[in-house]
Design a protein around this motif. Structure first.
Motif, mmCIF file in Angstrom:
data_model
loop_
_atom_site.group_PDB
_atom_site.id
_atom_site.type_symbol
_atom_site.label_atom_id
_atom_site.label_comp_id
_atom_site.label_asym_id
_atom_site.label_seq_id
_atom_site.Cartn_x
_atom_site.Cartn_y
_atom_site.Cartn_z
ATOM 1 N N TYR A 92 19.997 -1.506 78.326
ATOM 2 C CA TYR A 92 20.321 -2.872 77.933
ATOM 3 C C TYR A 92 19.066 -3.727 77.925
ATOM 4 C CZ TYR A 92 19.918 -3.913 82.895
ATOM 5 O OH TYR A 92 19.436 -4.047 84.171
ATOM 6 N N GLY A 93 19.168 -4.822 77.233
ATOM 7 C CA GLY A 93 18.101 -5.807 77.197
ATOM 8 C C GLY A 93 18.735 -7.186 77.183
ATOM 9 N N LEU A 94 18.144 -8.106 77.883
ATOM 10 C CA LEU A 94 18.668 -9.468 77.945
ATOM 11 C C LEU A 94 17.633 -10.404 77.342
ATOM 12 C CD1 LEU A 94 20.850 -11.444 78.948
ATOM 13 C CD2 LEU A 94 19.569 -11.605 81.088
ATOM 14 N N ARG A 95 18.075 -11.173 76.347
ATOM 15 C CA ARG A 95 17.191 -12.171 75.723
ATOM 16 C C ARG A 95 17.716 -13.545 76.081
ATOM 17 N NH1 ARG A 95 17.847 -11.272 69.818
ATOM 18 N NH2 ARG A 95 19.774 -10.240 70.387
ATOM 19 N N VAL A 96 16.839 -14.385 76.621
ATOM 20 C CA VAL A 96 17.231 -15.744 76.996
ATOM 21 C C VAL A 96 16.293 -16.713 76.287
ATOM 22 C CG1 VAL A 96 17.587 -17.373 78.890
ATOM 23 C CG2 VAL A 96 18.011 -14.933 79.258
ATOM 24 N N SER A 97 16.890 -17.651 75.546
ATOM 25 C CA SER A 97 16.081 -18.621 74.807
ATOM 26 C C SER A 97 15.681 -19.767 75.740
ATOM 27 C CB SER A 97 16.884 -19.177 73.636
ATOM 28 O OG SER A 97 17.881 -20.065 74.110
ATOM 29 N N PRO A 98 14.714 -20.585 75.322
ATOM 30 C CA PRO A 98 14.336 -21.747 76.134
ATOM 31 C C PRO A 98 15.512 -22.701 76.380
ATOM 32 C CG PRO A 98 12.658 -21.318 74.492
ATOM 33 C CD PRO A 98 13.811 -20.410 74.181
ATOM 34 N N ALA A 99 16.500 -22.669 75.478
ATOM 35 C CA ALA A 99 17.679 -23.528 75.658
ATOM 36 C C ALA A 99 18.714 -22.871 76.568
ATOM 37 C CB ALA A 99 18.305 -23.841 74.303
ATOM 38 N N ALA A 100 18.363 -21.728 77.174
ATOM 39 C CA ALA A 100 19.217 -20.985 78.103
ATOM 40 C C ALA A 100 20.375 -20.261 77.426
ATOM 41 C CB ALA A 100 19.722 -21.889 79.229
ATOM 42 N N ASP A 101 20.298 -20.059 76.107
ATOM 43 C CA ASP A 101 21.281 -19.207 75.433
ATOM 44 C C ASP A 101 20.893 -17.766 75.742
ATOM 45 O OD1 ASP A 101 22.587 -21.371 74.168
ATOM 46 O OD2 ASP A 101 21.071 -21.377 72.586
ATOM 47 N N ALA A 102 21.875 -16.948 76.104
ATOM 48 C CA ALA A 102 21.586 -15.568 76.483
ATOM 49 C C ALA A 102 22.315 -14.594 75.564
ATOM 50 C CB ALA A 102 21.995 -15.323 77.927
ATOM 51 N N VAL A 103 21.628 -13.508 75.226
ATOM 52 C CA VAL A 103 22.214 -12.436 74.428
ATOM 53 C C VAL A 103 21.931 -11.121 75.165
ATOM 54 C CG1 VAL A 103 22.118 -11.177 72.245
ATOM 55 C CG2 VAL A 103 21.855 -13.662 72.253
ATOM 56 N N LEU A 104 22.987 -10.368 75.409
ATOM 57 C CA LEU A 104 22.852 -9.068 76.055
ATOM 58 C C LEU A 104 22.975 -7.987 74.990
ATOM 59 C CD1 LEU A 104 22.690 -7.364 78.672
ATOM 60 C CD2 LEU A 104 25.200 -7.401 78.698
ATOM 61 N N ASP A 105 21.919 -7.187 74.821
ATOM 62 C CA ASP A 105 21.930 -6.085 73.863
ATOM 63 C C ASP A 105 22.176 -4.795 74.625
ATOM 64 O OD1 ASP A 105 21.175 -7.540 71.454
ATOM 65 O OD2 ASP A 105 19.207 -7.768 72.391
ATOM 66 N N LEU A 106 23.141 -3.992 74.148
ATOM 67 C CA LEU A 106 23.432 -2.691 74.744
ATOM 68 C C LEU A 106 22.974 -1.608 73.784
ATOM 69 C CD1 LEU A 106 27.039 -3.414 76.047
ATOM 70 C CD2 LEU A 106 24.898 -3.532 77.326
ATOM 71 N N PHE A 107 22.336 -0.560 74.313
ATOM 72 C CA PHE A 107 21.793 0.511 73.494
ATOM 73 C C PHE A 107 22.379 1.842 73.947
ATOM 74 C CE2 PHE A 107 18.613 -2.792 73.916
ATOM 75 C CZ PHE A 107 18.264 -3.046 72.598
ATOM 76 N N ASP A 108 23.103 2.510 73.071
ATOM 77 C CA ASP A 108 23.591 3.859 73.332
ATOM 78 C C ASP A 108 22.813 4.774 72.399
ATOM 79 O OD1 ASP A 108 24.901 6.214 73.806
ATOM 80 O OD2 ASP A 108 26.687 5.671 72.676
ATOM 81 N N TYR A 109 21.895 5.552 72.939
ATOM 82 C CA TYR A 109 21.025 6.352 72.109
ATOM 83 C C TYR A 109 21.676 7.631 71.593
ATOM 84 C CZ TYR A 109 17.391 3.294 73.884
ATOM 85 O OH TYR A 109 16.643 2.215 74.199
ATOM 86 N N GLY A 110 22.742 8.075 72.198
ATOM 87 C CA GLY A 110 23.396 9.282 71.729
ATOM 88 C C GLY A 110 22.608 10.536 72.080
ATOM 89 N N PRO A 111 23.031 11.681 71.563
ATOM 90 C CA PRO A 111 22.441 12.961 71.949
ATOM 91 C C PRO A 111 21.073 13.261 71.336
ATOM 92 C CG PRO A 111 24.128 13.294 70.303
ATOM 93 C CD PRO A 111 24.163 11.835 70.656
ATOM 94 N N ALA A 112 20.604 12.445 70.394
ATOM 95 C CA ALA A 112 19.328 12.730 69.739
ATOM 96 C C ALA A 112 18.134 12.265 70.557
ATOM 97 C CB ALA A 112 19.291 12.062 68.365
ATOM 98 N N VAL A 113 18.373 11.537 71.647
ATOM 99 C CA VAL A 113 17.288 10.950 72.414
ATOM 100 C C VAL A 113 17.265 11.547 73.812
ATOM 101 C CG1 VAL A 113 16.360 8.791 73.341
ATOM 102 C CG2 VAL A 113 17.444 8.824 71.097
ATOM 103 N N GLU A 114 16.087 11.893 74.279
ATOM 104 C CA GLU A 114 15.950 12.446 75.620
ATOM 105 C C GLU A 114 16.329 11.396 76.652
ATOM 106 O OE1 GLU A 114 12.136 14.112 76.425
ATOM 107 O OE2 GLU A 114 12.322 15.598 74.839
ATOM 108 N N ASP A 115 16.865 11.862 77.751
ATOM 109 C CA ASP A 115 17.291 10.992 78.843
ATOM 110 C C ASP A 115 16.077 10.693 79.717
ATOM 111 O OD1 ASP A 115 18.892 9.539 80.510
ATOM 112 O OD2 ASP A 115 19.755 11.274 81.527
#
Length: 106
Positions: free
Chosen positions: A15-38
Motif C-alpha cells: 500500500y501507499g498513502l498520499r496526503v496532500s497539503p490540504a490533508a486530503d488522503a488517498v490510500l493506494d492498494l497494490f496486488d502484484y499477483g503471481p508474476a512478481v516475486e515476494d
C-alpha cells in the motif's frame, strides 16, 4: 483488514498513502499477483518480475473499440514533429511488425 484480504484470497498486499497539503488522503492498494516475486520493499512501485514471466497486459490484445476516433483537438502532424525532435533518428514500426509483436505476446 486481514479478514478482507482473506475473503479476497490475497495473502499479501502493498500500500501507499498520499496526503496532500490540504490533508486530503488517498490510500493506494497494490496486488502484484503471481508474476512478481515476494520481496519486502518500502516502495510498492518496486517490482521484481519472475524470470520468464510476461505481465498480464502484454499477454492480451486490446479490446476492439469500434467507435474510437481521434479527439477533435488531435494534431498528428504536431505529434510527429515533437517525436522527431525528441527522438532523432528513430523510425516507426510497420503495421505488420506491430501485429506480429502483439500476436507473439498473447
Amino acid at each position: 483488514m486481514s479478514a478482507a484480504l482473506d475473503e479476497a484470497g490475497v495473502s499479501r498486499m502493498a500500500y501507499g498513502l498520499r496526503v496532500s497539503p490540504a490533508a486530503d488522503a488517498v490510500l493506494d492498494l497494490f496486488d502484484y499477483g503471481p508474476a512478481v516475486e515476494d520481496v519486502m520493499s518500502p516502495y510498492p512501485v518496486s517490482m521484481v518480475l519472475r524470470e520468464g514471466v510476461v505481465p498480464e497486459p502484454w499477454r492480451r490484445l486490446p479490446e476492439p473499440t469500434p467507435n474510437a476516433a481521434p479527439a477533435p483537438s488531435a494534431d498528428p502532424a504536431r505529434l510527429e514533429r515533437l517525436l522527431r525532435e525528441r527522438l532523432p533518428g528513430s523510425i516507426g514500426a510497420t503495421d505488420s511488425e506491430i501485429t506480429s509483436c502483439c500476436r507473439s505476446a498473447s
